[in-house]
Design a protein around this motif. Structure first.
Motif, PDB file in Angstrom:
ATOM      1  N   ILE A  60       0.814  -1.185   0.026  1.00 54.05           N
ATOM      2  CA  ILE A  60      -0.158   0.048   0.094  1.00 54.05           C
ATOM      3  C   ILE A  60       0.905   1.100   0.209  1.00 54.05           C
ATOM      4  N   ASP A  61       0.667   2.071  -1.033  1.00 49.62           N
ATOM      5  CA  ASP A  61       1.266   3.340  -0.797  1.00 49.62           C
ATOM      6  C   ASP A  61       0.418   4.738  -0.185  1.00 49.62           C
ATOM      7  N   PRO A  62       1.006   4.801   0.875  1.00 50.23           N
ATOM      8  CA  PRO A  62       0.046   5.964   1.793  1.00 50.23           C
ATOM      9  C   PRO A  62       0.080   7.277   0.913  1.00 50.23           C
ATOM     10  N   ALA A  63       1.013   7.544   0.085  1.00 52.14           N
ATOM     11  CA  ALA A  63       0.902   9.100  -0.501  1.00 52.14           C
ATOM     12  C   ALA A  63      -0.012   8.970  -1.318  1.00 52.14           C
ATOM     13  N   VAL A 113       1.252  -0.875  -4.741  1.00 54.84           N
ATOM     14  CA  VAL A 113       2.221  -1.079  -5.699  1.00 54.84           C
ATOM     15  C   VAL A 113       2.581  -2.625  -5.915  1.00 54.84           C
ATOM     16  N   ARG A 114       2.842  -3.529  -6.925  1.00 51.20           N
ATOM     17  CA  ARG A 114       3.162  -4.546  -6.899  1.00 51.20           C
ATOM     18  C   ARG A 114       4.640  -4.844  -6.298  1.00 51.20           C
ATOM     19  N   GLY A 115       4.648  -5.681  -5.415  1.00 53.70           N
ATOM     20  CA  GLY A 115       6.277  -6.044  -4.726  1.00 53.70           C
ATOM     21  C   GLY A 115       5.960  -5.517  -3.224  1.00 53.70           C
ATOM     22  N   ASP A 116       7.197  -6.111  -2.644  1.00 58.25           N
ATOM     23  CA  ASP A 116       7.045  -5.943  -1.153  1.00 58.25           C
ATOM     24  C   ASP A 116       7.829  -4.559  -0.728  1.00 58.25           C
ATOM     25  N   SER A 117       7.859  -3.550  -1.459  1.00 58.05           N
ATOM     26  CA  SER A 117       8.441  -2.372  -1.377  1.00 58.05           C
ATOM     27  C   SER A 117       8.075  -1.245  -1.800  1.00 58.05           C
ATOM     28  N   LEU A 118       8.050   0.136  -1.779  1.00 58.57           N
ATOM     29  CA  LEU A 118       7.611   1.205  -2.539  1.00 58.57           C
ATOM     30  C   LEU A 118       8.569   1.688  -3.667  1.00 58.57           C
ATOM     31  N   PRO A 119       8.413   1.948  -4.779  1.00 57.71           N
ATOM     32  CA  PRO A 119       9.381   2.716  -5.779  1.00 57.71           C
ATOM     33  C   PRO A 119       9.845   3.992  -5.181  1.00 57.71           C
TER      34      PRO A 119
END
Length: 285
Positions: free
Chosen positions: A112-115, A277-283
């Motif tokens: 999840i991207d909080p921004a 976002v797909r993946g276990d971290s945010l870009p």
């Protein structure tokens, strides 16, 4: 994510044009527009771009049948009357998702991207107005499974981040009368599976831990689509809604209620807009 541009922005040199969107207004980049003449013979075919815009080459004047198709959506047929300019505009064509969860995002972890997400809460005040607030700090992950019914969600909210635009009220909400953030700093939701409600609608089943109490809380979940982002990632969007009863989580402070009037409102409407976002971290970016 954006819901796409107006179909009138397509170049005038194109023939039959359309903007293909889901019923919630999101672009369908996988859509295909096929045009046939009145005998049923195909005369043009074109694929939509990333914003769901699609347009064929100019066509001779006449009446045609335009069919919009996309994987996971029901087909839509429209009549297209091509003018002397060689063009016909269908405008916005809404397509409805069909089938089960095979059209949900790819299996795996989504962060999840909080921004680009929001958790909003609405309560009634004195029965005649609404108080709106939000939680500004949160994080979480979605694990899309196969079968999709076994997908799970984990979200953690910083209780102290509640904001309503009024400092005195916010401080009171953080106090033991309501959230008790010193003793219970985290609000946690753990989704344990989903159930199809048909089309783009799902029920997310899970447990909410709030104010030191854990209870089952189902959410109505709408899958809004998936698309690429400017940082090289892939994003999925969701909208979730649920109603919470304050008394279920031992939030009973309300002196006016005791006198027979509902000052704050016994039920809270929670609306969540999520980009993951797909993946276990945010870009980066």
């Amino acid at each position: 994510m954006t819901a796409g541009n107006d179909p009138t922005t397509l170049t005038a040199k194109q023939g039959v044009t359309a903007q293909v969107r889901t019923t919630d207004g999101w672009p369908v980049s996988a859509a295909v527009l096929t045009v046939t003449d009145m005998t049923g013979q195909q005369v043009a075919r074109a694929a939509a771009d990333a914003e769901g815009k699609v347009g064929t080459e100019p066509l001779p004047t006449g009446t045609y049948t335009a069919i919009v198709t996309a994987a996971g959506f029901g087909p839509v047929a429209r009549t297209a009357v091509v003018t002397a300019s060689g063009s016909a505009t269908l405008g916005i064509v809404s397509v409805t998702r069909v089938g089960g969860g095979e059209d949900l995002p790819d299996p795996g972890v989504w962060t999840i991207d909080p921004a680009h997400s929001a958790i909003n809460v609405t309560a009634r005040h004195l029965g005649i107005a609404s108080i709106r607030g939000r939680f500004a700090e949160f994080s979480g992950k979605i694990e899309v499974a196969r079968p999709v019914e076994k997908s799970i969600v984990v979200a953690v909210i910083q209780a102290v981040s509640v904001e309503t635009g009024n400092k005195m009220r916010d401080d009171h909400l953080r106090s033991p009368d309501f959230l008790g953030v010193d003793e219970h700093p985290l609000i946690e939701y753990r989704g344990t599976g989903i159930t199809s409600l048909g089309g783009e609608k799902w029920q997310l089943n899970g447990e909410l831990s709030l104010n030191g109490i854990q209870r089952p809380v189902p959410m109505e979940l709408t899958y809004l689509g998936v698309g690429d982002d400017p940082w090289g990632g892939v994003r999925a969007a969701f909208h979730a809604v649920t109603d919470l009863k304050q008394e279920d989580f031992a939030i009973t402070y309300n002196q006016i209620v005791k006198a027979g009037l509902n000052a704050i409102g016994a039920t809270l409407r929670v609306e969540i807009d999520i980009e993951a976002v797909r993946g276990d971290s945010l870009p980066m970016g």
